[in-house]
Design a protein around this motif. Structure first.
Motif, PDB file in Angstrom:
ATOM      1  N   THR A  17       0.848  -1.189   0.000  1.00 26.91           N
ATOM      2  CA  THR A  17       0.000   0.000   0.000  1.00 26.91           C
ATOM      3  C   THR A  17       0.890   1.247   0.000  1.00 26.91           C
ATOM      4  OG1 THR A  17      -0.051   0.147   2.422  1.00 26.91           O
ATOM      5  CG2 THR A  17      -1.731  -1.227   1.357  1.00 26.91           C
ATOM      6  N   GLY A  18       0.291   2.387  -0.357  1.00 23.65           N
ATOM      7  CA  GLY A  18       1.047   3.637  -0.346  1.00 23.65           C
ATOM      8  C   GLY A  18       1.567   3.961   1.045  1.00 23.65           C
ATOM      9  N   MET A  19       0.752   3.713   2.067  1.00 24.36           N
ATOM     10  CA  MET A  19       1.161   3.978   3.440  1.00 24.36           C
ATOM     11  C   MET A  19       2.379   3.143   3.816  1.00 24.36           C
ATOM     12  SD  MET A  19       0.699   5.555   6.306  1.00 24.36           S
ATOM     13  CE  MET A  19      -0.971   6.211   6.333  1.00 24.36           C
ATOM     14  N   ALA A  20       2.393   1.873   3.396  1.00 21.49           N
ATOM     15  CA  ALA A  20       3.512   0.987   3.726  1.00 21.49           C
ATOM     16  C   ALA A  20       4.807   1.481   3.097  1.00 21.49           C
ATOM     17  CB  ALA A  20       3.210  -0.437   3.256  1.00 21.49           C
ATOM     18  N   GLN A  21       4.722   1.943   1.847  1.00 17.55           N
ATOM     19  CA  GLN A  21       5.930   2.421   1.169  1.00 17.55           C
ATOM     20  C   GLN A  21       6.428   3.727   1.779  1.00 17.55           C
ATOM     21  OE1 GLN A  21       7.814   0.828  -1.547  1.00 17.55           O
ATOM     22  NE2 GLN A  21       9.121   2.282  -0.472  1.00 17.55           N
ATOM     23  N   ILE A  22       5.499   4.608   2.111  1.00 16.90           N
ATOM     24  CA  ILE A  22       5.891   5.894   2.701  1.00 16.90           C
ATOM     25  C   ILE A  22       6.544   5.676   4.063  1.00 16.90           C
ATOM     26  CG2 ILE A  22       5.007   8.057   3.681  1.00 16.90           C
ATOM     27  CD1 ILE A  22       5.236   8.071   0.662  1.00 16.90           C
ATOM     28  N   SER A  23       6.048   4.705   4.839  1.00 17.71           N
ATOM     29  CA  SER A  23       6.640   4.443   6.157  1.00 17.71           C
ATOM     30  C   SER A  23       8.089   3.998   6.028  1.00 17.71           C
ATOM     31  CB  SER A  23       5.825   3.387   6.909  1.00 17.71           C
ATOM     32  OG  SER A  23       5.974   2.110   6.322  1.00 17.71           O
ATOM     33  N   ARG A  77       1.387 -16.900   9.258  1.00 18.11           N
ATOM     34  CA  ARG A  77       1.372 -15.438   9.198  1.00 18.11           C
ATOM     35  C   ARG A  77       2.563 -14.989   8.336  1.00 18.11           C
ATOM     36  NH1 ARG A  77      -3.037 -13.318  10.528  1.00 18.11           N
ATOM     37  NH2 ARG A  77      -2.153 -11.499  11.598  1.00 18.11           N
ATOM     38  N   PRO A  78       2.460 -15.133   7.011  1.00 17.17           N
ATOM     39  CA  PRO A  78       3.622 -14.983   6.121  1.00 17.17           C
ATOM     40  C   PRO A  78       4.290 -13.620   6.154  1.00 17.17           C
ATOM     41  CG  PRO A  78       1.570 -15.117   4.874  1.00 17.17           C
ATOM     42  CD  PRO A  78       1.242 -15.515   6.270  1.00 17.17           C
ATOM     43  N   ARG A  79       3.563 -12.564   6.543  1.00 15.31           N
ATOM     44  CA  ARG A  79       4.207 -11.241   6.557  1.00 15.31           C
ATOM     45  C   ARG A  79       5.276 -11.144   7.643  1.00 15.31           C
ATOM     46  NH1 ARG A  79      -0.608  -6.931   6.272  1.00 15.31           N
ATOM     47  NH2 ARG A  79       1.131  -5.456   6.492  1.00 15.31           N
ATOM     48  N   LEU A  80       5.240 -12.038   8.608  1.00 18.37           N
ATOM     49  CA  LEU A  80       6.315 -12.070   9.605  1.00 18.37           C
ATOM     50  C   LEU A  80       7.653 -12.405   8.947  1.00 18.37           C
ATOM     51  CD1 LEU A  80       4.612 -14.040  12.533  1.00 18.37           C
ATOM     52  CD2 LEU A  80       4.833 -11.554  12.286  1.00 18.37           C
ATOM     53  N   ASN A  81       7.599 -13.047   7.791  1.00 13.99           N
ATOM     54  CA  ASN A  81       8.813 -13.465   7.092  1.00 13.99           C
ATOM     55  C   ASN A  81       9.269 -12.438   6.054  1.00 13.99           C
ATOM     56  OD1 ASN A  81      10.784 -15.447   7.150  1.00 13.99           O
ATOM     57  ND2 ASN A  81       9.891 -16.635   5.485  1.00 13.99           N
ATOM     58  N   TYR A  82       8.696 -11.224   6.107  1.00  8.41           N
ATOM     59  CA  TYR A  82       9.110 -10.147   5.212  1.00  8.41           C
ATOM     60  C   TYR A  82      10.342  -9.431   5.788  1.00  8.41           C
ATOM     61  CZ  TYR A  82       4.621 -10.228   2.632  1.00  8.41           C
ATOM     62  OH  TYR A  82       3.548 -10.578   1.867  1.00  8.41           O
ATOM     63  N   PHE A  83      11.071  -8.766   4.925  1.00  5.22           N
ATOM     64  CA  PHE A  83      12.158  -7.893   5.367  1.00  5.22           C
ATOM     65  C   PHE A  83      12.290  -6.732   4.396  1.00  5.22           C
ATOM     66  CE2 PHE A  83      14.211 -10.994   2.588  1.00  5.22           C
ATOM     67  CZ  PHE A  83      15.090 -10.246   1.820  1.00  5.22           C
ATOM     68  N   VAL A  84      12.860  -5.636   4.888  1.00  3.50           N
ATOM     69  CA  VAL A  84      13.055  -4.436   4.079  1.00  3.50           C
ATOM     70  C   VAL A  84      14.535  -4.303   3.756  1.00  3.50           C
ATOM     71  CG1 VAL A  84      12.826  -1.923   3.971  1.00  3.50           C
ATOM     72  CG2 VAL A  84      11.091  -3.284   5.169  1.00  3.50           C
ATOM     73  N   ALA A  85      14.832  -4.078   2.477  1.00  2.63           N
ATOM     74  CA  ALA A  85      16.210  -3.856   2.034  1.00  2.63           C
ATOM     75  C   ALA A  85      16.194  -2.888   0.862  1.00  2.63           C
ATOM     76  CB  ALA A  85      16.873  -5.171   1.636  1.00  2.63           C
ATOM     77  N   ASN A  86      17.038  -1.864   0.953  1.00  2.51           N
ATOM     78  CA  ASN A  86      17.154  -0.884  -0.131  1.00  2.51           C
ATOM     79  C   ASN A  86      15.796  -0.251  -0.468  1.00  2.51           C
ATOM     80  OD1 ASN A  86      18.916   0.502  -1.844  1.00  2.51           O
ATOM     81  ND2 ASN A  86      18.421  -0.810  -3.584  1.00  2.51           N
ATOM     82  N   ARG A  87      14.975  -0.025   0.579  1.00  2.00           N
ATOM     83  CA  ARG A  87      13.646   0.606   0.480  1.00  2.00           C
ATOM     84  C   ARG A  87      12.627  -0.238  -0.289  1.00  2.00           C
ATOM     85  NH1 ARG A  87      13.829   7.035   1.266  1.00  2.00           N
ATOM     86  NH2 ARG A  87      15.812   7.152   2.405  1.00  2.00           N
ATOM     87  N   ASN A 248      10.665  -8.419  19.456  1.00  2.00           N
ATOM     88  CA  ASN A 248      10.912  -7.221  18.652  1.00  2.00           C
ATOM     89  C   ASN A 248      10.488  -7.466  17.214  1.00  2.00           C
ATOM     90  OD1 ASN A 248      12.968  -7.316  20.916  1.00  2.00           O
ATOM     91  ND2 ASN A 248      13.219  -5.205  20.208  1.00  2.00           N
ATOM     92  N   PHE A 249       9.797  -6.468  16.624  1.00  2.00           N
ATOM     93  CA  PHE A 249       9.388  -6.551  15.220  1.00  2.00           C
ATOM     94  C   PHE A 249       9.802  -5.286  14.492  1.00  2.00           C
ATOM     95  CE2 PHE A 249       5.956  -9.078  17.327  1.00  2.00           C
ATOM     96  CZ  PHE A 249       6.177 -10.289  16.691  1.00  2.00           C
ATOM     97  N   ASP A 250      10.022  -5.430  13.193  1.00  2.00           N
ATOM     98  CA  ASP A 250      10.182  -4.274  12.318  1.00  2.00           C
ATOM     99  C   ASP A 250       8.779  -3.857  11.885  1.00  2.00           C
ATOM    100  OD1 ASP A 250      10.585  -2.466  10.283  1.00  2.00           O
ATOM    101  OD2 ASP A 250      12.137  -3.636   9.259  1.00  2.00           O
ATOM    102  N   GLU A 251       8.305  -2.707  12.384  1.00  2.00           N
ATOM    103  CA  GLU A 251       6.915  -2.308  12.149  1.00  2.00           C
ATOM    104  C   GLU A 251       6.630  -1.978  10.688  1.00  2.00           C
ATOM    105  OE1 GLU A 251       5.719   1.232  14.077  1.00  2.00           O
ATOM    106  OE2 GLU A 251       7.498   2.382  13.511  1.00  2.00           O
ATOM    107  N   ARG A 252       7.662  -1.874   9.858  1.00  2.00           N
ATOM    108  CA  ARG A 252       7.436  -1.541   8.448  1.00  2.00           C
ATOM    109  C   ARG A 252       6.903  -2.733   7.648  1.00  2.00           C
ATOM    110  NH1 ARG A 252      13.278   0.357   6.842  1.00  2.00           N
ATOM    111  NH2 ARG A 252      13.642  -1.635   7.898  1.00  2.00           N
TER     112      ARG A 252
END
Length: 501
Positions: A17-23, A77-87, A248-252
């Motif tokens: 979503t746009g909100m997720a990318q902006i965060s 809960r597959p989104r727990l297995n997400y990560f952010v790299a290089n935006r 601890n979680f990465d809220e993004r």
């Protein structure tokens, strides 16, 4: 199949979503997006479960149950297995849980990073075995340092003038997903979640920040299990087994609601520890209060309801190999193989599979006789079957063991004997090793390999195999067994591959 924009260690998530990318743009660093939750988990049912398994001579500690519960939650809960790299947001290719183990219990002892891949077909039994073997090999110093464990030793000894620029380069490569494999292998910062069981050293859970380096978006610590008095929903005081979890979680990667439901799922698994015996990827629906299973067609609903309510709970008294997870697998195999037969009574097929191991905890040496009698003496069963059908069911249960002399007396006996053969190569190999570790502890590892290969080769040979109704899955299983046991080195290679050594 990798697409443009994917990394070698993760698939690009393209529906943000746009909100997720902006965060992500507002907080590009993982350590700035660290959300901490401290939660007391009720482990009362888990404590009962572990104590029961120990009374059955199963070598089980709490740590593997924590790892398996978290692994199952990551699959659900597959989104727990997400990560952010290089935006950008990616999903890990695999579910991997990591931790640090000390080589010896001394202040100056060296620490090693350990990665435990949670495969879709893994159960508590296989995960527990993976952990034991990894830790055992490190502490016995059988494993040589590889990957990040080895690289850290080398890099850490370099002078500042060389080491600092190198680390800067490595952090840049990390963001681009281009870090060399030698620095990623066995690197806990490249796992799905880092865990630490502080309860094993009588400590409580702590806050521990997540790191910008790598792809790990969450970290969990578990404290000591303690008896505490709580007030129940009906106002009563009750003593429960509670354990503090610090997570601890990465809220993004997901919002607070998603994380809260994920923690609720972990608690649900602790409340129903028998779920740990199911595959890691088994779908769990908390709202419906049961594990989703495919509906068994054409089974008398009253019979099915009675068996699920009164018979299946009895399997909690059995050991892992004869628990409810095994019964579910035998039921599935029974219905699959029954498609080859004509004029078969599916109510009888269902009941035979449901009762066939129910008496194992009473007398494992003669459990087929005990189980058959428990069925035959069950008054409720008289409402569903004629006397002739009840005798056939009783005889089929008596005839299901592979050690039976001669053939089963009916097609139903042949069906249950065939369905009771697990056509899963990995499961057979890991179970055989678990048996070796329990009953042949004095053997060297090479002796264990020889014993296990010989046992499997003999047990599943054409002369000794007691499967009367076969399908393509079972034929493939027999061919695979014959292949990996044809040579001791090939067997060792397969074993080490499935246990990720």
């Amino acid at each position: 199949m990798r697409k443009f924009g994917d990394r070698k260690d993760g698939r690009r998530v393209r529906d943000l979503t746009g909100m997720a990318q902006i965060s992500i743009d507002l907080k590009p660093n993982r350590c700035d997006s660290d959300v901490y939750i401290n939660q007391k988990m009720d482990l009362t049912e888990l404590v009962k479960y572990v104590n029961r398994k120990k009374s059955e001579d199963m070598d089980l500690t709490y740590f593997p149950t924590f790892v398996m519960a978290i692994g199952k939650t990551f699959y659900n809960r597959p989104r727990l297995n997400y990560f952010v790299a290089n935006r950008h947001v990616f999903e890990h290719n695999d579910v991997v849980i990591s931790f640090v183990a000390k080589v010896t219990f001394e202040d100056k002892s060296e620490q090693m990073m350990i990665m435990i891949p949670i495969e879709p077909e893994d159960t508590l039994e296989t995960v527990s075995l993976k952990i034991k073997e990894k830790v055992s090999r490190i502490r016995s110093k059988k494993d040589k340092k590889e990957g990040a464990n080895n690289a850290i030793d080398t890099l850490g000894k370099l002078p500042n003038i060389i080491r600092v620029p190198l680390m800067g380069l490595f952090k840049w490569l990390d963001q681009k997903g281009k870090l060399p494999t030698s620095l990623v292998k066995d690197n806990l910062y490249y796992s799905s979640i880092i865990v630490s069981n502080l309860g094993s050293i009588k400590c409580g859970a702590i806050y521990h920040n997540i790191n910008d380096f790598g792809t790990c978006s969450s970290l969990a610590t578990m404290g000591e299990i303690k008896k505490e008095e709580i007030i129940t929903s009906d106002g009563k005081r009750e003593l429960r087994d509670l354990c503090e979890f610090g997570i601890n979680f990465d809220e993004r990667v997901a919002d607070g609601y998603y994380f809260a439901k994920s923690i609720k799922m972990i608690q649900y698994i602790f409340d129903h520890p028998e779920l740990l015996e199911e595959r890691a990827d088994t779908v769990i629906n908390i709202e419906e209060k049961h594990v989703k299973e495919k509906k068994t067609s054409r089974i008398n609903p009253e019979l099915k309801e009675y068996v699920e309510r009164e018979i299946f709970p009895e399997y909690e008294k059995n050991n892992d190999g004869h628990g409810i997870n095994h019964i579910v697998q035998v039921l599935k195999r029974s219905f699959t193989l029954s498609k080859q037969l004509k004029d078969i009574n599916l109510d009888m097929v269902y009941t035979i599979a449901a009762f066939h191991d129910i008496g194992h905890h009473i007398n494992k040496e003669e459990h087929e006789i005990v189980s058959a009698n428990m069925f035959y003496e069950n008054e409720k069963m008289k409402e569903f079957f004629t006397e002739e059908e009840r005798i056939i069911i009783k005889e089929a249960i008596e005839d299901h063991r592979s050690s039976l002399e001669g053939e089963p007396r009916s097609v139903y006996g042949k069906l249950i004997a065939s369905a009771d053969r697990t056509p899963d190569l990995k499961t057979m190999v890991t179970r055989t090793r678990a048996y070796s570790m329990k009953h042949f502890k004095e053997m060297t590892e090479d002796e264990m390999f020889e014993r296990e290969r010989a046992e499997l080769r003999n047990r599943f040979s054409k002369e000794n195999d007691r499967c009367y109704i076969k399908d393509e899955e079972y034929e493939k299983f027999l061919n695979d067994i014959a292949d990996i046991t044809s040579d001791i080195e090939k067997y060792k290679e397969y074993y080490r591959e499935v246990t990720k050594e």
